[in-house]
Design a protein around this motif. Structure first.
Motif, short mmCIF file in Angstrom:
data_model
loop_
_atom_site.label_atom_id
_atom_site.label_comp_id
_atom_site.label_asym_id
_atom_site.label_seq_id
_atom_site.Cartn_x
_atom_site.Cartn_y
_atom_site.Cartn_z
N VAL A 49 0.86 -1.18 0.00
CA VAL A 49 0.00 0.00 0.00
C VAL A 49 0.90 1.23 0.00
O VAL A 49 1.94 1.26 0.67
N SER A 50 0.49 2.24 -0.78
CA SER A 50 1.28 3.47 -0.88
C SER A 50 1.16 4.27 0.42
O SER A 50 0.07 4.47 0.94
N ILE A 51 2.32 4.72 0.91
CA ILE A 51 2.33 5.57 2.10
C ILE A 51 2.73 7.00 1.76
O ILE A 51 2.77 7.85 2.64
N GLY A 52 3.02 7.26 0.48
CA GLY A 52 3.36 8.62 0.08
C GLY A 52 4.25 8.66 -1.13
O GLY A 52 4.67 7.63 -1.66
N LEU A 99 5.42 13.46 0.70
CA LEU A 99 4.07 13.97 0.90
C LEU A 99 3.21 12.75 1.15
O LEU A 99 3.19 11.82 0.33
N SER A 100 2.52 12.73 2.28
CA SER A 100 1.75 11.56 2.65
C SER A 100 0.47 11.96 3.37
O SER A 100 0.49 12.82 4.24
N ASN A 101 -0.62 11.29 3.01
CA ASN A 101 -1.85 11.43 3.77
C ASN A 101 -2.28 10.05 4.29
O ASN A 101 -3.44 9.80 4.53
N PHE A 102 -1.30 9.18 4.46
CA PHE A 102 -1.55 7.82 4.92
C PHE A 102 -2.12 7.85 6.33
O PHE A 102 -1.64 8.58 7.19
N GLU A 103 -3.15 7.05 6.57
CA GLU A 103 -3.87 7.12 7.84
C GLU A 103 -3.17 6.44 9.02
O GLU A 103 -3.53 6.68 10.16
N PHE A 131 5.54 17.86 5.63
CA PHE A 131 6.22 16.73 5.02
C PHE A 131 6.58 15.67 6.06
O PHE A 131 6.75 15.97 7.24
N ASP A 132 6.72 14.46 5.58
CA ASP A 132 7.25 13.36 6.38
C ASP A 132 8.67 13.13 5.87
O ASP A 132 8.88 12.96 4.67
N MET A 133 9.62 13.13 6.79
CA MET A 133 11.04 13.04 6.43
C MET A 133 11.60 11.71 6.89
O MET A 133 11.39 11.32 8.05
N ILE A 134 12.30 11.01 5.98
CA ILE A 134 12.91 9.74 6.37
C ILE A 134 14.36 9.67 5.90
O ILE A 134 14.73 10.26 4.88
N GLY A 147 -11.69 16.72 6.61
CA GLY A 147 -11.47 15.28 6.79
C GLY A 147 -11.55 14.55 5.47
O GLY A 147 -11.01 14.99 4.47
N ARG A 148 -12.29 13.44 5.47
CA ARG A 148 -12.44 12.66 4.25
C ARG A 148 -13.92 12.39 3.98
O ARG A 148 -14.74 12.44 4.89
#
Length: 164
Positions: free
Chosen positions: A4-7, A22-26, A58-61, A123-124
């Protein structure tokens, strides 16, 4: 293995190889963990997260074994995935993407199928395609949407008049 895509990796950050997603993963708290295996791009290159942090929106890894921007440039613009089994979802947790194409019922009557899920400012929401070809928008909140993992159906409890 179900991925599953996380971003999407949109850029690098700094010279030591940090990646900006860039992620909108729940389930970010389950996906962005040190030691988590991620699969990047069409080739699904297996990598391991060394560290994670939030920076603005952003999510940074950092990926294990990389310490230079030139090593990670190949991942810029690629999607990042995780194996669903590695998320260790509980019995009452599910991915929103699992709802796509599932039948929806309201008061016992089949009213259509989930076409897509949209992110909106508040929200969604679910976009349900009814059998007349119309799209019905339902807020994606527990008050209105009840997913049954066993029967793979959605029961809608919505205000009168929202659905025919």
């Amino acid at each position: 293995m179900k991925l599953v895509s996380i971003g999407k990796i949109v850029n690098t950050h700094g010279i030591i190889g940090e990646l900006r997603l860039l992620s909108n993963f729940e389930f970010k708290e389950k996906a962005f963990l040190k030691g988590q295996k991620v699969y990047i791009g069409r080739e699904r290159c297996e990598e391991e997260i060394e560290s994670y942090r939030k920076h603005k929106n952003f999510d940074m890894i950092f990926l294990k074994g990389y310490d230079n921007i030139n090593q990670v440039l190949k991942y810029k613009g690629q999607f990042c995935y995780v194996n669903v089994d590695d998320l260790h979802l509980s019995e009452d947790e599910y991915l929103a993407s699992d709802l796509i194409s599932l039948p929806c019922f309201s008061k016992g009557q089949n009213v259509g199928k989930v076409k897509r899920i949209e992110e909106i400012g508040q929200g969604r929401r679910l976009l349900i395609l009814d059998y007349d070809g119309h799209e019905v928008m339902v807020p994606f909140v527990a008050e209105f949407v009840h997913y049954d993992k066993i029967t793979k159906t959605i029961d809608l409890t919505v205000p009168e008049g929202l659905i025919k």
